[in-house]
Design a protein around this motif. Sequence first.
Motif, PDB file in Angstrom:
ATOM      1  N   LYS A 150       0.858  -1.192   0.000  1.00 46.63           N
ATOM      2  CA  LYS A 150       0.000   0.000   0.000  1.00 46.63           C
ATOM      3  C   LYS A 150       0.898   1.247   0.000  1.00 46.63           C
ATOM      4  CE  LYS A 150      -3.952  -2.203   2.098  1.00 46.63           C
ATOM      5  NZ  LYS A 150      -4.906  -2.337   3.173  1.00 46.63           N
ATOM      6  N   TYR A 151       0.733   2.079  -0.992  1.00 46.12           N
ATOM      7  CA  TYR A 151       1.631   3.230  -1.121  1.00 46.12           C
ATOM      8  C   TYR A 151       1.136   4.434  -0.341  1.00 46.12           C
ATOM      9  CZ  TYR A 151       3.585   0.551  -5.002  1.00 46.12           C
ATOM     10  OH  TYR A 151       4.158  -0.431  -5.767  1.00 46.12           O
ATOM     11  N   THR A 152      -0.149   4.442  -0.011  1.00 45.14           N
ATOM     12  CA  THR A 152      -0.722   5.597   0.683  1.00 45.14           C
ATOM     13  C   THR A 152      -1.744   5.106   1.714  1.00 45.14           C
ATOM     14  OG1 THR A 152      -2.586   5.819  -0.820  1.00 45.14           O
ATOM     15  CG2 THR A 152      -0.594   7.036  -1.416  1.00 45.14           C
ATOM     16  N   GLU A 153      -2.286   6.051   2.414  1.00 47.31           N
ATOM     17  CA  GLU A 153      -3.318   5.720   3.417  1.00 47.31           C
ATOM     18  C   GLU A 153      -4.730   5.709   2.812  1.00 47.31           C
ATOM     19  OE1 GLU A 153      -2.602   5.314   6.896  1.00 47.31           O
ATOM     20  OE2 GLU A 153      -0.622   5.121   5.976  1.00 47.31           O
ATOM     21  N   THR A 154      -4.838   6.008   1.525  1.00 45.74           N
ATOM     22  CA  THR A 154      -6.173   6.080   0.904  1.00 45.74           C
ATOM     23  C   THR A 154      -6.941   4.780   1.140  1.00 45.74           C
ATOM     24  OG1 THR A 154      -5.235   7.473  -0.814  1.00 45.74           O
ATOM     25  CG2 THR A 154      -7.412   6.562  -1.259  1.00 45.74           C
ATOM     26  N   LYS A 155      -8.191   4.924   1.526  1.00 47.79           N
ATOM     27  CA  LYS A 155      -9.007   3.737   1.806  1.00 47.79           C
ATOM     28  C   LYS A 155      -9.833   3.404   0.559  1.00 47.79           C
ATOM     29  CE  LYS A 155      -9.116   4.405   6.790  1.00 47.79           C
ATOM     30  NZ  LYS A 155      -7.669   4.463   6.723  1.00 47.79           N
ATOM     31  N   LYS A 215      -5.671  -7.263  -5.016  1.00 45.09           N
ATOM     32  CA  LYS A 215      -4.792  -7.863  -4.007  1.00 45.09           C
ATOM     33  C   LYS A 215      -4.754  -7.038  -2.722  1.00 45.09           C
ATOM     34  CE  LYS A 215      -0.038  -9.341  -3.472  1.00 45.09           C
ATOM     35  NZ  LYS A 215       1.247  -8.793  -3.763  1.00 45.09           N
ATOM     36  N   ASN A 216      -4.611  -5.739  -2.871  1.00 45.41           N
ATOM     37  CA  ASN A 216      -4.383  -4.911  -1.681  1.00 45.41           C
ATOM     38  C   ASN A 216      -5.656  -4.393  -1.027  1.00 45.41           C
ATOM     39  OD1 ASN A 216      -1.320  -4.494  -1.458  1.00 45.41           O
ATOM     40  ND2 ASN A 216      -1.739  -4.153  -3.632  1.00 45.41           N
ATOM     41  N   TYR A 217      -6.720  -4.331  -1.811  1.00 43.90           N
ATOM     42  CA  TYR A 217      -8.005  -3.818  -1.297  1.00 43.90           C
ATOM     43  C   TYR A 217      -9.107  -4.762  -1.771  1.00 43.90           C
ATOM     44  CZ  TYR A 217      -5.101   0.315  -0.670  1.00 43.90           C
ATOM     45  OH  TYR A 217      -4.086   1.160  -0.314  1.00 43.90           O
ATOM     46  N   PRO A 218      -9.192  -5.955  -1.172  1.00 46.57           N
ATOM     47  CA  PRO A 218     -10.105  -6.978  -1.714  1.00 46.57           C
ATOM     48  C   PRO A 218     -11.567  -6.569  -1.698  1.00 46.57           C
ATOM     49  CG  PRO A 218      -8.935  -7.771   0.277  1.00 46.57           C
ATOM     50  CD  PRO A 218      -8.370  -6.434  -0.057  1.00 46.57           C
ATOM     51  N   LEU A 219     -11.908  -5.525  -0.967  1.00 49.54           N
ATOM     52  CA  LEU A 219     -13.315  -5.125  -0.933  1.00 49.54           C
ATOM     53  C   LEU A 219     -13.662  -4.029  -1.949  1.00 49.54           C
ATOM     54  CD1 LEU A 219     -13.948  -5.173   2.932  1.00 49.54           C
ATOM     55  CD2 LEU A 219     -14.391  -6.963   1.251  1.00 49.54           C
ATOM     56  N   THR A 220     -12.732  -3.720  -2.842  1.00 49.33           N
ATOM     57  CA  THR A 220     -13.079  -2.722  -3.872  1.00 49.33           C
ATOM     58  C   THR A 220     -13.942  -3.382  -4.944  1.00 49.33           C
ATOM     59  OG1 THR A 220     -11.026  -3.258  -5.002  1.00 49.33           O
ATOM     60  CG2 THR A 220     -11.060  -1.179  -3.814  1.00 49.33           C
ATOM     61  N   ASN A 221     -14.779  -2.569  -5.566  1.00 46.64           N
ATOM     62  CA  ASN A 221     -15.562  -3.037  -6.721  1.00 46.64           C
ATOM     63  C   ASN A 221     -14.836  -2.539  -7.966  1.00 46.64           C
ATOM     64  OD1 ASN A 221     -17.641  -3.887  -4.916  1.00 46.64           O
ATOM     65  ND2 ASN A 221     -18.200  -1.720  -4.726  1.00 46.64           N
ATOM     66  N   ILE A 222     -14.268  -3.449  -8.688  1.00 46.89           N
ATOM     67  CA  ILE A 222     -13.451  -3.039  -9.843  1.00 46.89           C
ATOM     68  C   ILE A 222     -14.213  -3.341 -11.125  1.00 46.89           C
ATOM     69  CG2 ILE A 222     -11.191  -3.240 -10.966  1.00 46.89           C
ATOM     70  CD1 ILE A 222     -10.297  -4.704  -8.318  1.00 46.89           C
ATOM     71  N   VAL A 223     -14.319  -2.334 -11.978  1.00 46.05           N
ATOM     72  CA  VAL A 223     -15.019  -2.491 -13.255  1.00 46.05           C
ATOM     73  C   VAL A 223     -14.021  -2.204 -14.372  1.00 46.05           C
ATOM     74  CG1 VAL A 223     -16.944  -1.692 -14.687  1.00 46.05           C
ATOM     75  CG2 VAL A 223     -17.148  -1.655 -12.178  1.00 46.05           C
ATOM     76  N   ILE A 224     -13.862  -3.167 -15.239  1.00 49.04           N
ATOM     77  CA  ILE A 224     -12.966  -2.979 -16.383  1.00 49.04           C
ATOM     78  C   ILE A 224     -13.796  -2.749 -17.635  1.00 49.04           C
ATOM     79  CG2 ILE A 224     -11.484  -4.288 -17.965  1.00 49.04           C
ATOM     80  CD1 ILE A 224     -10.044  -5.394 -15.525  1.00 49.04           C
ATOM     81  N   PHE A 225     -13.440  -1.700 -18.356  1.00 50.20           N
ATOM     82  CA  PHE A 225     -14.082  -1.425 -19.657  1.00 50.20           C
ATOM     83  C   PHE A 225     -12.990  -1.501 -20.713  1.00 50.20           C
ATOM     84  CE2 PHE A 225     -15.466   1.249 -23.132  1.00 50.20           C
ATOM     85  CZ  PHE A 225     -16.832   0.998 -23.233  1.00 50.20           C
ATOM     86  N   ASP A 226     -13.144  -2.402 -21.652  1.00 49.61           N
ATOM     87  CA  ASP A 226     -12.086  -2.585 -22.665  1.00 49.61           C
ATOM     88  C   ASP A 226     -12.703  -3.248 -23.895  1.00 49.61           C
ATOM     89  OD1 ASP A 226      -8.667  -2.977 -22.214  1.00 49.61           O
ATOM     90  OD2 ASP A 226      -9.629  -3.633 -24.064  1.00 49.61           O
ATOM     91  N   SER A 227     -12.189  -2.887 -25.043  1.00 53.43           N
ATOM     92  CA  SER A 227     -12.712  -3.505 -26.274  1.00 53.43           C
ATOM     93  C   SER A 227     -12.076  -4.869 -26.529  1.00 53.43           C
ATOM     94  CB  SER A 227     -12.446  -2.587 -27.466  1.00 53.43           C
ATOM     95  OG  SER A 227     -11.091  -2.284 -27.521  1.00 53.43           O
ATOM     96  N   ALA A 260      -1.265   9.489  -7.014  1.00 52.93           N
ATOM     97  CA  ALA A 260      -2.069  10.558  -7.625  1.00 52.93           C
ATOM     98  C   ALA A 260      -3.414  10.679  -6.917  1.00 52.93           C
ATOM     99  CB  ALA A 260      -2.279  10.255  -9.113  1.00 52.93           C
ATOM    100  N   CYS A 261      -3.939   9.538  -6.437  1.00 49.66           N
ATOM    101  CA  CYS A 261      -5.251   9.551  -5.767  1.00 49.66           C
ATOM    102  C   CYS A 261      -5.191  10.250  -4.416  1.00 49.66           C
ATOM    103  CB  CYS A 261      -5.759   8.122  -5.550  1.00 49.66           C
ATOM    104  SG  CYS A 261      -6.070   7.245  -7.071  1.00 49.66           S
TER     105      CYS A 261
END
Length: 334
Positions: free
Chosen positions: A2-7, A32-44, A245-246
């Motif tokens: 984890k590079y920052t304290e951002t939750k 891996k680092n934030y297993p409770l995030t909801n990750i959405v990938i948009f890609d062609s 950046a976040c």
Amino acid sequence: MKYTETKFDNKTILITGGAGFIGSNLAFYFQKNYPLTNIVIFDSFRNEKYLNNGSLLSLGHYKNLIGFSGDIICGNINNKDDLNRLDTYNFDYIFHQAAISDTRVYNQEIIMQTNVNSFFDILNIAKRDNALLVYASSAATYGSEPSPQTVGKENPENPYGFSKCMMDKIAFRFSGENPDMRIIGLKYFNVFGPGEYFKGKTSSMVIQLGHQILDGNPPRLFHDSNKISRDFIYIQDAIQANIKACASEFNGTYNVGTGISRNFQEISDILQKELGTDLGTEYFSNPYKGYQMNTQADISLTQKNLGFKPNFSLEKGIKAYIPEIFRLHGEDIA
Ligand SMILES: NC(=O)c1ccc[n+]([C@@H]2O[C@H](COP(=O)([O-])OP(=O)(O)OC[C@H]3O[C@@H](n4cnc5c(N)ncnc54)[C@H](O)[C@@H]3O)[C@@H](O)[C@H]2O)c1
């Protein structure tokens, strides 16, 4: 790490271009680092369409996402109906990586549509959702400006570099018009590391030379490769820049490199040392006119405003990458 304290846990994160090199690494970083995030990938993803330089139109690959457990939306960023599928989400963070990423594409229309037009849509989604937006810009915005390349002194020399330069200008204006928004552009220099293999001939020299060596052949370099140098940045450091950046309160565009320039011969020599070979080098004439001879990021602003601190030298990055270079040797790229 984890590079920052951002939750980030329980946040909803959009990664455009998430089936590509940097995007898939971002997806796995959060998983891996934030297993409770909801990750959405948009890609062609890749299709069988080719551009006029013989490259695939889009380079995303499902193999970059094996083990990913978030949502995937296969869509074209140039298509409003596809983008509308994102309306059901409310994003907290957007990492915009989707692009024609090949610097040697000369079909200007498709580059401007994909890289520039779609950016307005992404900015508006970020505005609608009040999401923090980190987008991918590029060192190609500098053209052949002398080193060290510094934000504000851009001079693009190809359609791709121009498109990224326009994105920076649009982001700057949009930031001014929407002062509550957080918009950060990252000008990546030469990123290398796991996840790039499926970019084929646009992958970094590190993996291309590594596979030539594993084939038992001398690595092929341009004549005078000890005079051609780039700022090579390992993928983990590129991810670090996104995460930092976040946590930054400073909008703007920032260089993402090591601040150190290394020549092509050095890559080849480090690889041969790591792989335990002594195959010599095969030199050939550089076919490209106006070839950029040196890049070196001025990262002083990135260090100051983002707290960015690269952890990987070229040697350390290549060492970390070697098992993946072995694993992918001979892997079907289609
Ligand atoms: N890798 C580098 O060294 C580097 C350097 C400078 C800038 N960048 C920028 O960083 C970002 C990520 O680069 P990368 O190396 O991961 O490239 P990549 O080509 O692996 O990833 C780009 C992704 O965008 C997707 N994409 C392309 N066109 C699309 C479209 N019309 N709709 C939806 N998705 C589409 C591709 O399928 C691919 O998965 C890009 O914006 C690139 O221009 C990368």
